[in-house]
Write an enzyme that holds these catalytic residues in place. Structure first.
Site, short mmCIF file in Angstrom:
data_model
loop_
_atom_site.label_atom_id
_atom_site.label_comp_id
_atom_site.label_asym_id
_atom_site.label_seq_id
_atom_site.Cartn_x
_atom_site.Cartn_y
_atom_site.Cartn_z
N ASP A 13 36.60 44.59 36.50
CA ASP A 13 36.20 43.94 35.14
C ASP A 13 35.29 44.87 34.31
OD1 ASP A 13 37.93 41.84 36.46
OD2 ASP A 13 36.01 40.67 36.63
N GLY A 41 41.80 37.53 44.11
CA GLY A 41 41.04 37.82 45.51
C GLY A 41 40.51 38.45 45.76
N ASP A 242 37.77 31.17 41.13
CA ASP A 242 37.44 31.54 42.11
C ASP A 242 36.36 31.12 42.72
OD1 ASP A 242 39.94 32.71 40.91
OD2 ASP A 242 38.78 34.83 40.56
#
EC number: 2.7.1.15
Length: 300
Positions: A13, A41, A242
């Site tokens: 990121d 993920g 997430d």
């Protein structure tokens, strides 16, 4: 020990903080910049690992570059098994994230994540077969997700599917997964012609819709259930969804009910948004338990 496999995206990121987003053709000054490991993920695997002593294995791909090396080291530091993360002749996936006004805007460049095709899993099906729970998202190719979901259905392996970011092919997955966790926008993409309550009733105890600051809603087979969010001083919302999914999966592996798994996940998400970075604020179980005690929520 319950074995969880997360099959999905792994990215770096690139995060910029600004007090406003530029208009077309405009340049504005940012306030801060950082590079932090991410990808839905990878984030969900780390969120689960922070909470659980049980084994969690990441399956995916990174590129032959510095970002890939850094991400693999991050898995090691967070006790996520990564022997099934391959290095491919592609760039590691990246996400360009702009933080502003307690929210974010994200542009994804899949890179190596696009290499996670069904053929990539040729030597991994037996590993997947050892799992009690598999977690999927939408940042690897759809045909891979569908192949995994069908394989899990055939082998009685539970699947938690987070259809993010939304895409038109998501409906093909529904019959092969056990839990679906879209946000409100993704739910509308999935079911554009149905009212939310109607959809939730149709997929009772399977469809869990996150509503951001409004909490989480699902149908328990008898009535509609809404679990409120917890107010917090927001630093970074990037990894909230997430964190929710990783924590919800943890609750399921702890044999908590769906509603209690959601409550635990809501608390974990609440804690996560108070620190910087998608993974930076993901709490440990001790932090979640302390917050549950403070809120007088008894799950154990």
């Amino acid at each position: 020990m319950t074995k969880v496999s997360v099959i999905g995206s792994i990215s770096m990121d690139l995060v910029t903080r600004t007090n406003r987003v530029p208009n077309a053709g405009e340049t504005v000054f940012g306030e801060d910049f950082a590079m932090v490991p991410g990808g839905k993920g990878a984030n969900q695997a780390v969120a689960f690992a922070r909470l659980s002593p049980n084994e969690v294995s990441m399956i995916g791909a990174v590129g032959k570059d510095a970002f890939g090396e850094s991400i693999l080291q991050n898995f090691k530091e967070n006790a996520v098994l990564f022997e099934n993360v391959g290095t491919v002749p592609q760039t590691t996936g990246i996400a360009q994230i702009t933080l502003y006004d307690d929210d974010n805007r994200i542009i994804i460049i899949p890179g190596a994540n696009n290499e996670v095709l069904p053929s990539y899993l040729a030597d991994l099906w037996e590993k997947i077969k050892e799992s009690q729970l598999v977690i999927l998202q939408n940042e690897i190719p759809h045909e891979t997700n569908l192949a995994i979901a069908k394989f899990c259905k055939e082998n009685a392996i539970k699947v938690l599917y987070n259809p993010a970011p939304a895409r038109k092919t998501d409906l093909e997955m529904i019959d092969f997964v056990d839990y679906i966790t879209p946000n409100e926008h993704e739910c509308k993409e999935l079911f554009p012609n149905l009212a939310l309550e109607e959809i939730l009733k149709k997929y009772s105890n399977r469809l869990i819709v996150t509503l951001g600051s409004e909490g989480v809603i699902f149908h328990d087979g008898e009535t509609l259930q809404k679990i409120p969010a917890i107010k917090a001083k927001v630093v970074d919302t990037t990894g909230a969804g997430d964190t929710f999914n990783g924590a919800f999966a943890f609750g399921l592996t702890e044999n908590l009910s769906i509603s209690d798994s959601i409550r635990l996940a809501v608390v974990a998400s609440h804690l996560s948004i108070q620190k910087f970075g998608a993974q930076g604020g993901m709490p440990k179980l001790s932090e979640v338990k302390a917050k549950l005690k403070e809120l007088e929520i008894n799950l154990y």
